[in-house]
Design an enzyme around this catalytic site. Structure first.
Site, PDB file in Angstrom:
ATOM      1  N   ASP A 284       3.075  -2.844  12.936  1.00 31.36           N
ATOM      2  CA  ASP A 284       1.631  -2.594  12.932  1.00 31.36           C
ATOM      3  C   ASP A 284       0.809  -3.772  13.435  1.00 31.36           C
ATOM      4  OD1 ASP A 284       1.985  -0.017  11.982  1.00 31.36           O
ATOM      5  OD2 ASP A 284       2.204  -0.745   9.932  1.00 31.36           O
TER       6      ASP A 284
ATOM      7  N   CYS B  12       8.780   0.883  11.612  1.00 31.19           N
ATOM      8  CA  CYS B  12       7.770  -0.075  11.136  1.00 31.19           C
ATOM      9  C   CYS B  12       8.328  -1.478  10.968  1.00 31.19           C
ATOM     10  CB  CYS B  12       7.255   0.306   9.753  1.00 31.19           C
ATOM     11  SG  CYS B  12       6.910   2.013   9.521  1.00 31.19           S
TER      12      CYS B  12
ATOM     13  N   ARG C 151      -4.241  -6.159   5.399  1.00 30.74           N
ATOM     14  CA  ARG C 151      -3.282  -6.263   6.500  1.00 30.74           C
ATOM     15  C   ARG C 151      -3.879  -6.855   7.782  1.00 30.74           C
ATOM     16  NH1 ARG C 151       1.045  -2.090   7.755  1.00 30.74           N
ATOM     17  NH2 ARG C 151       1.900  -4.106   8.328  1.00 30.74           N
TER      18      ARG C 151
ATOM     19  N   LEU D 117       0.852  -1.201   0.000  1.00 27.25           N
ATOM     20  CA  LEU D 117       0.000   0.000   0.000  1.00 27.25           C
ATOM     21  C   LEU D 117       0.883   1.244   0.000  1.00 27.25           C
ATOM     22  CD1 LEU D 117      -2.355  -1.115   2.910  1.00 27.25           C
ATOM     23  CD2 LEU D 117      -2.962  -1.029   0.468  1.00 27.25           C
TER      24      LEU D 117
ATOM     25  N   HIS E  35       0.759   7.452   9.839  1.00 29.01           N
ATOM     26  CA  HIS E  35       0.736   7.082  11.260  1.00 29.01           C
ATOM     27  C   HIS E  35       1.346   8.189  12.121  1.00 29.01           C
ATOM     28  CE1 HIS E  35       0.932   2.609   9.969  1.00 29.01           C
ATOM     29  NE2 HIS E  35      -0.232   2.794  10.546  1.00 29.01           N
TER      30      HIS E  35
ATOM     31  N   ARG F 274      -5.991   4.680  10.169  1.00 30.60           N
ATOM     32  CA  ARG F 274      -5.740   3.283  10.535  1.00 30.60           C
ATOM     33  C   ARG F 274      -6.142   2.938  11.968  1.00 30.60           C
ATOM     34  NH1 ARG F 274      -2.116   0.927   6.981  1.00 30.60           N
ATOM     35  NH2 ARG F 274      -2.414   1.865   4.939  1.00 30.60           N
TER      36      ARG F 274
ATOM     37  N   ILE G  56       6.766   2.609  -0.137  1.00 30.47           N
ATOM     38  CA  ILE G  56       5.435   2.132   0.269  1.00 30.47           C
ATOM     39  C   ILE G  56       5.137   2.590   1.710  1.00 30.47           C
ATOM     40  CG2 ILE G  56       5.134   0.251  -1.376  1.00 30.47           C
ATOM     41  CD1 ILE G  56       6.228  -1.676   0.740  1.00 30.47           C
TER      42      ILE G  56
ATOM     43  N   ASP H 226       2.456  -6.077   2.663  1.00 33.97           N
ATOM     44  CA  ASP H 226       3.032  -5.182   3.674  1.00 33.97           C
ATOM     45  C   ASP H 226       3.518  -5.918   4.927  1.00 33.97           C
ATOM     46  OD1 ASP H 226       2.762  -2.379   2.652  1.00 33.97           O
ATOM     47  OD2 ASP H 226       0.698  -3.033   2.373  1.00 33.97           O
TER      48      ASP H 226
HETATM   49  C1  CIR Z   1       0.823   0.460   4.883  1.00 31.85           C
HETATM   50  O1  CIR Z   1       0.295   1.359   4.233  1.00 31.85           O
HETATM   51  O2  CIR Z   1       0.226  -0.148   5.757  1.00 31.85           O
HETATM   52  C2  CIR Z   1       2.275   0.104   4.579  1.00 31.85           C
HETATM   53  N1  CIR Z   1       2.519   0.287   3.203  1.00 31.85           N
HETATM   54  C3  CIR Z   1       3.226   0.961   5.406  1.00 31.85           C
HETATM   55  C4  CIR Z   1       3.125   0.704   6.869  1.00 31.85           C
HETATM   56  C5  CIR Z   1       4.057   1.538   7.664  1.00 31.85           C
HETATM   57  N2  CIR Z   1       4.030   1.169   9.030  1.00 31.85           N
HETATM   58  C6  CIR Z   1       4.327   1.994  10.044  1.00 31.85           C
HETATM   59  O3  CIR Z   1       4.499   3.189   9.843  1.00 31.85           O
HETATM   60  N3  CIR Z   1       4.323   1.477  11.264  1.00 31.85           N
END
Ligand code: CIR
Length: 261
Positions: free
Chosen positions: A69, A256, A88, A21, A166, A136, A250, A63
């Site tokens: 996450d 993350c 996710r 994503l 985030h 989210r 992404i 992802d």
């Molecule tokens: C998303 O959109 O969920 C992933 N492409 C990126 C997640 C990044 N995660 C974070 O900042 N903890």
């Protein structure tokens, strides 16, 4: 907690990482380069003194590399997240068996439907947790999360997240009273109550560098953000830089990529 981490959990990027994503227009990640950058990230964690559990990629989840996450780990136990995007959501359940290897069942809580919460929205500052109210993480996710924290003796508050993915995309607590902030969070009243000894406003062109990982006596940061690096050095930190170009494409920042405890 910054000075006594012993473990980190990471998950290898899947080939499908190219379909992760994104809100950016930086192009698709290169799988081989993402693997190499992930290797370097694991090496940085090891250099910071932790044992690293490396989980296999999940091809059905582009992802999956962004394990932050899937859970929030506190000094008292783990809270399993409920990621909001349908691609996710299952990642948290797929992380649970690994969390069970480290925490007994009574120390594992669970965010349930209709709550959503992603670890990227959670910033721990001692016994207080800032939780992004974002696309989210919804109010119900926060309500459940705050309840678990209260049981464990912690406090929390919500911070609106409007322009980015985030909460921690826009800044991280480096510990020792030092906060990095970028973009909309420069003006966040929640961060300006005198609880931080120094709040550094990251210039817009280096906003991506505002997310970094404090681990034991090291700070792991994305390579290529000289102003942020200069400030961290001024604060006296020993820095490890890791190239993050493929994950940035992404919307992935450096926190993350791991769960840390
Ligand atoms: C998303 O959109 O969920 C992933 N492409 C990126 C997640 C990044 N995660 C974070 O900042 N903890």
């Amino acid at each position: 907690m910054a000075s006594n981490f012993t473990h980190a959990i990471v998950r290898r990027p899947s080939h499908s990482v190219c379909d992760g994503l994104t809100t950016s227009d930086l192009g698709k990640p290169d799988y081989e380069l993402a693997l190499k950058q992930h290797d370097d990230y694991i090496e940085a964690l090891k250099q910071a003194g932790v044992e690293v559990t490396v989980l296999p990629a999940l091809e059905d989840h582009p992802d999956c590399v962004f394990v932050e996450d899937t859970a929030v780990i506190t000094p008292s136990g783990a809270i399993m997240d409920r990621p909001a995007d349908p691609t996710r959501t299952a990642e948290a359940g797929l992380m649970l068996p690994t969390i069970r290897e480290f925490f007994p069942d009574e120390k594992i809580k669970q965010i349930t439907e209709p709550g959503t919460l992603e670890g990227g929205d959670v910033m721990m500052v001692g016994d207080h947790y800032y939780v992004g109210h974002s696309k989210r993480t919804n109010d119900e996710g926060y309500r459940q999360f705050a309840g678990f924290l209260t049981e464990w003796g912690y406090t929390s508050e919500q911070v609106p997240v409007t322009n980015i993915l985030h909460l921690k995309t826009g800044g991280t607590y480096v510990e020792d009273g030092h906060l990095l902030v970028s973009g909309e969070f420069k003006a966040a009243p929640q961060y300006r109550r005198g609880q931080f000894s120094d709040v550094f406003e990251v210039p817009d062109e280096e906003a991506y560098g505002a997310d970094c990982v404090r681990m034991n006596d090291k700070v792991i940061m994305a390579a290529g953000y000289p102003t942020v690096k200069g400030q961290l050095e001024k604060w006296g930190y020993d820095i490890i830089e890791v190239e993050m170009s493929e994950f940035r494409k992404i919307d992935g920042s450096i926190t993350c990529l791991s769960l840390r405890f």
